[in-house]
Design a protein around this motif. Sequence first.
Motif, PDB file in Angstrom:
ATOM      1  N   PRO A   1      10.181  17.738   2.541  1.00 46.32           N
ATOM      2  CA  PRO A   1      10.417  16.484   2.856  1.00 46.32           C
ATOM      3  C   PRO A   1       9.999  15.609   1.436  1.00 46.32           C
ATOM      4  CG  PRO A   1       8.315  17.155   3.928  1.00 46.32           C
ATOM      5  CD  PRO A   1       9.066  18.534   3.204  1.00 46.32           C
ATOM      6  N   PHE A   2       9.303  16.191   0.553  1.00 41.43           N
ATOM      7  CA  PHE A   2       8.804  15.494  -0.595  1.00 41.43           C
ATOM      8  C   PHE A   2       9.465  16.052  -1.907  1.00 41.43           C
ATOM      9  CE2 PHE A   2       5.349  15.870   2.370  1.00 41.43           C
ATOM     10  CZ  PHE A   2       5.142  14.548   2.588  1.00 41.43           C
ATOM     11  N   SER A   3      10.890  16.367  -1.817  1.00 41.81           N
ATOM     12  CA  SER A   3      11.579  17.020  -2.802  1.00 41.81           C
ATOM     13  C   SER A   3      12.190  15.988  -3.756  1.00 41.81           C
ATOM     14  CB  SER A   3      12.712  17.888  -2.463  1.00 41.81           C
ATOM     15  OG  SER A   3      13.478  17.092  -1.449  1.00 41.81           O
ATOM     16  N   SER A   4      11.916  14.597  -3.377  1.00 36.75           N
ATOM     17  CA  SER A   4      12.594  13.503  -4.214  1.00 36.75           C
ATOM     18  C   SER A   4      11.867  13.626  -5.477  1.00 36.75           C
ATOM     19  CB  SER A   4      12.783  12.327  -3.397  1.00 36.75           C
ATOM     20  OG  SER A   4      11.342  11.902  -3.025  1.00 36.75           O
ATOM     21  N   LYS A   5      10.584  13.843  -5.436  1.00 33.80           N
ATOM     22  CA  LYS A   5       9.736  13.515  -6.698  1.00 33.80           C
ATOM     23  C   LYS A   5       8.853  15.033  -6.930  1.00 33.80           C
ATOM     24  CE  LYS A   5       6.387  10.429  -8.851  1.00 33.80           C
ATOM     25  NZ  LYS A   5       5.814   9.100  -8.618  1.00 33.80           N
ATOM     26  N   LYS A   6       8.939  15.462  -8.117  1.00 33.28           N
ATOM     27  CA  LYS A   6       8.147  16.733  -8.083  1.00 33.28           C
ATOM     28  C   LYS A   6       6.596  16.415  -8.390  1.00 33.28           C
ATOM     29  CE  LYS A   6       9.359  19.757 -11.230  1.00 33.28           C
ATOM     30  NZ  LYS A   6       9.674  20.764 -12.405  1.00 33.28           N
ATOM     31  N   GLN A   7       5.803  17.231  -7.677  1.00 33.06           N
ATOM     32  CA  GLN A   7       4.350  16.942  -7.777  1.00 33.06           C
ATOM     33  C   GLN A   7       3.959  17.760  -8.871  1.00 33.06           C
ATOM     34  OE1 GLN A   7       1.838  15.453  -6.162  1.00 33.06           O
ATOM     35  NE2 GLN A   7       0.453  16.269  -7.761  1.00 33.06           N
ATOM     36  N   VAL A   8       3.229  17.160  -9.883  1.00 32.95           N
ATOM     37  CA  VAL A   8       2.812  17.882 -11.203  1.00 32.95           C
ATOM     38  C   VAL A   8       1.375  17.719 -11.190  1.00 32.95           C
ATOM     39  CG1 VAL A   8       2.475  17.593 -13.680  1.00 32.95           C
ATOM     40  CG2 VAL A   8       4.729  16.933 -12.419  1.00 32.95           C
ATOM     41  N   VAL A   9       0.894  18.903 -11.519  1.00 29.48           N
ATOM     42  CA  VAL A   9      -0.896  19.108 -11.602  1.00 29.48           C
ATOM     43  C   VAL A   9      -1.004  18.154 -13.048  1.00 29.48           C
ATOM     44  CG1 VAL A   9      -2.586  20.502 -12.109  1.00 29.48           C
ATOM     45  CG2 VAL A   9      -0.811  21.121 -10.447  1.00 29.48           C
ATOM     46  N   GLY A  10      -1.813  17.154 -12.929  1.00 26.01           N
ATOM     47  CA  GLY A  10      -2.033  16.358 -14.193  1.00 26.01           C
ATOM     48  C   GLY A  10      -3.437  16.414 -14.636  1.00 26.01           C
ATOM     49  N   SER A  11      -3.481  15.894 -15.785  1.00 31.38           N
ATOM     50  CA  SER A  11      -4.848  15.845 -16.500  1.00 31.38           C
ATOM     51  C   SER A  11      -5.436  14.487 -16.486  1.00 31.38           C
ATOM     52  CB  SER A  11      -4.647  16.243 -18.098  1.00 31.38           C
ATOM     53  OG  SER A  11      -3.877  15.399 -18.577  1.00 31.38           O
ATOM     54  N   SER A  12      -4.536  13.698 -15.762  1.00 25.12           N
ATOM     55  CA  SER A  12      -5.379  12.307 -15.713  1.00 25.12           C
ATOM     56  C   SER A  12      -4.784  11.831 -14.194  1.00 25.12           C
ATOM     57  CB  SER A  12      -4.837  11.396 -16.627  1.00 25.12           C
ATOM     58  OG  SER A  12      -3.565  11.022 -16.466  1.00 25.12           O
ATOM     59  N   ALA A  13      -5.692  10.733 -13.692  1.00 25.55           N
ATOM     60  CA  ALA A  13      -5.296  10.140 -12.518  1.00 25.55           C
ATOM     61  C   ALA A  13      -3.717   9.880 -12.427  1.00 25.55           C
ATOM     62  CB  ALA A  13      -6.102   8.958 -12.010  1.00 25.55           C
ATOM     63  N   SER A  14      -3.268   9.287 -13.395  1.00 27.35           N
ATOM     64  CA  SER A  14      -1.959   8.809 -13.332  1.00 27.35           C
ATOM     65  C   SER A  14      -0.945   9.636 -13.362  1.00 27.35           C
ATOM     66  CB  SER A  14      -1.562   8.080 -14.909  1.00 27.35           C
ATOM     67  OG  SER A  14      -1.785   8.990 -15.973  1.00 27.35           O
ATOM     68  N   GLU A  15      -1.020  11.081 -13.638  1.00 30.94           N
ATOM     69  CA  GLU A  15      -0.074  12.080 -13.346  1.00 30.94           C
ATOM     70  C   GLU A  15      -0.359  12.694 -12.028  1.00 30.94           C
ATOM     71  OE1 GLU A  15      -1.602  14.087 -17.044  1.00 30.94           O
ATOM     72  OE2 GLU A  15       0.278  13.576 -18.074  1.00 30.94           O
ATOM     73  N   GLY A  16      -1.170  12.401 -11.376  1.00 29.45           N
ATOM     74  CA  GLY A  16      -1.236  13.189  -9.924  1.00 29.45           C
ATOM     75  C   GLY A  16      -2.537  13.840  -9.461  1.00 29.45           C
ATOM     76  N   PRO A  17      -2.683  14.185  -8.404  1.00 29.36           N
ATOM     77  CA  PRO A  17      -3.754  14.940  -7.983  1.00 29.36           C
ATOM     78  C   PRO A  17      -3.838  16.397  -8.794  1.00 29.36           C
ATOM     79  CG  PRO A  17      -2.805  14.103  -6.074  1.00 29.36           C
ATOM     80  CD  PRO A  17      -1.637  13.790  -7.357  1.00 29.36           C
ATOM     81  N   ILE A  18      -5.053  16.730  -9.237  1.00 27.78           N
ATOM     82  CA  ILE A  18      -5.343  18.081  -9.956  1.00 27.78           C
ATOM     83  C   ILE A  18      -5.774  19.179  -9.106  1.00 27.78           C
ATOM     84  CG2 ILE A  18      -6.548  19.061 -11.873  1.00 27.78           C
ATOM     85  CD1 ILE A  18      -7.080  16.156 -12.755  1.00 27.78           C
ATOM     86  N   TYR A  19      -5.082  20.346  -9.133  1.00 29.90           N
ATOM     87  CA  TYR A  19      -5.563  21.396  -8.369  1.00 29.90           C
ATOM     88  C   TYR A  19      -6.366  22.401  -9.467  1.00 29.90           C
ATOM     89  CZ  TYR A  19      -6.044  25.839  -5.813  1.00 29.90           C
ATOM     90  OH  TYR A  19      -6.519  26.808  -5.094  1.00 29.90           O
ATOM     91  N   ASN A  20      -7.689  22.519  -9.179  1.00 34.22           N
ATOM     92  CA  ASN A  20      -8.396  23.053  -9.998  1.00 34.22           C
ATOM     93  C   ASN A  20      -9.498  24.081  -9.245  1.00 34.22           C
ATOM     94  OD1 ASN A  20     -10.516  21.688  -9.160  1.00 34.22           O
ATOM     95  ND2 ASN A  20     -10.002  20.076 -10.513  1.00 34.22           N
TER      96      ASN A  20
END
Length: 527
Positions: A3-22
């Motif tokens: 349901p969220f395929s309209s925008k890819k979730q990216v693991v980012g290195s900053s808050a602006s790039e999306g939530p980080i999985y670590n």
Amino acid sequence: MNPFSSKKQVVGSSASEGPIYNASGLRANATDLPRAVYNLGVALRSIPVSKSLGVMITASHNPWSDNGVKVSINGSIPSGSDEKKIKNLMLDPQPPPPNLHKHALTLGLDSRYSSLYLSRILSLGWGGKTRFIGLCSTPQMHLFSSPSYPNHKTFNLSVEDLRSHWTKNLTLAYESLLPSPKRSTLHVDCSNGVASDVIYPLTQSLNYLTLVLHNKREERGCDCETNLNEKCGSEYVQKNQNPPMLYGEDIYKFSSDKNNDIWCSVDGDVDRIVFYRIISTSSPLSPITIKLFDGDRLMCLVVKYLKRVTLNLSLNIGAVQTGYANGASTRYLKEELKVRVFCTRTGVKYLHEAASKFDVGVYFEANGHGSIVFSPYVLKLLTFDYKDEKLKAEVKTLKNVVKLCNEYVGCAVADMLLCLVAVDEIGWDGVESFYTDLKSSTTKFNVLNKNLVECNDDETKVVKPEGMQGELDGVMREIGGRCFVRKSNTEDCVRIYAEGEDDKVVAVLEERVRAVLGKYLGVKGKL
């Protein structure tokens, strides 16, 4: 279908790039999480079907508006190929494969407004069987999802039976370890979270310990979802060195020069704990303060206890800390308790792995997150029959310590009971006398790009940018004390830790380190 395929979730290195999985899982403002949580559910389908999975929806000690996900694989925090697989799939989401897992995913959550909603999104991404635990602690989720927990494979135990078994096991282990059946009282700050739900059954089952719960969910005068961790809980108490705010109660009635009541505070998912006394002062601006027993002191208390009760077993007991541990505690462990101390990077996964290298490895972070890891060698020793009475007594004690501890992650409730057993002989005044804390500060700074910072394995030295560590070493040689810089795993900033004999040394260290940051990274401001 995603349901969220309209925008890819990216693991980012900053808050602006999306939530980080670590190593700590996912954590962000709850409104930023749905897509990442769905993708994590999908990613979990790729874990081998032979492994049992668990998920906790929580942001631990963070404010109520945040949330996150912690993952359990066979009871443990993901590592190795499993962790890498999850990270890669979070970075580059793929069409959901069929879910071939025969066993249900164990799903727990904390008391935040967003937790139930996010749990449904994760279940949608998972697309398989789910065993919904409801409100629980993170350590409970790890236990309940582990292959070794009773009837895990068949799920014959109801959720109520799981909770009952957990309560009964802790009660029996704690009371078996008590040197004498005398009554005691402990005040517990539940941080307006699930701790009151988790700990309440113990108030009914413990025979010799009275637990007085404060800051419970649905406490009078408290909107407990929005006041979760707000001026209360272990993070607030440990970082601010202040007593918690009590919702619906007057904290001043618990303070006096003659009051020796012991308190503890836990965090939002009940995996951290600190102890303290509330003390009156003569200052009109701050009429009360605390005497804190943080994770460093609790580490020393537990190691001292284990050495005493396993004297004849001659075990290799080790202590694991991070760079944030107070240097005075490290010196006490090495020089007074004569144990080997291992330093590792922050994150319970790394401490747990290092602790497993000892016969008995004790790990604690200063924030109160800690546990004990027992090697297969020690667990095998406990299966033998001993004729020697001293050995027999030590084995009996150690068996109950094993039963009390959470073998997968730190558990605030298990640590609470273990510390109460360990302190019985020496008292809290004895714990206070272990050492005098060095002064220290931890500060956060926004920089132009935190990812320019690379550290060594234990995160106490900077490897890149080149030349930066040399300047930090020069500052320490000139001023004295200790300092290090590392990038945050959960926020878009770098962290500075400074430690010295007095506040003046710490302040000068911090200022000089900030100048080094400005030269190599560009400081935008202090958080």
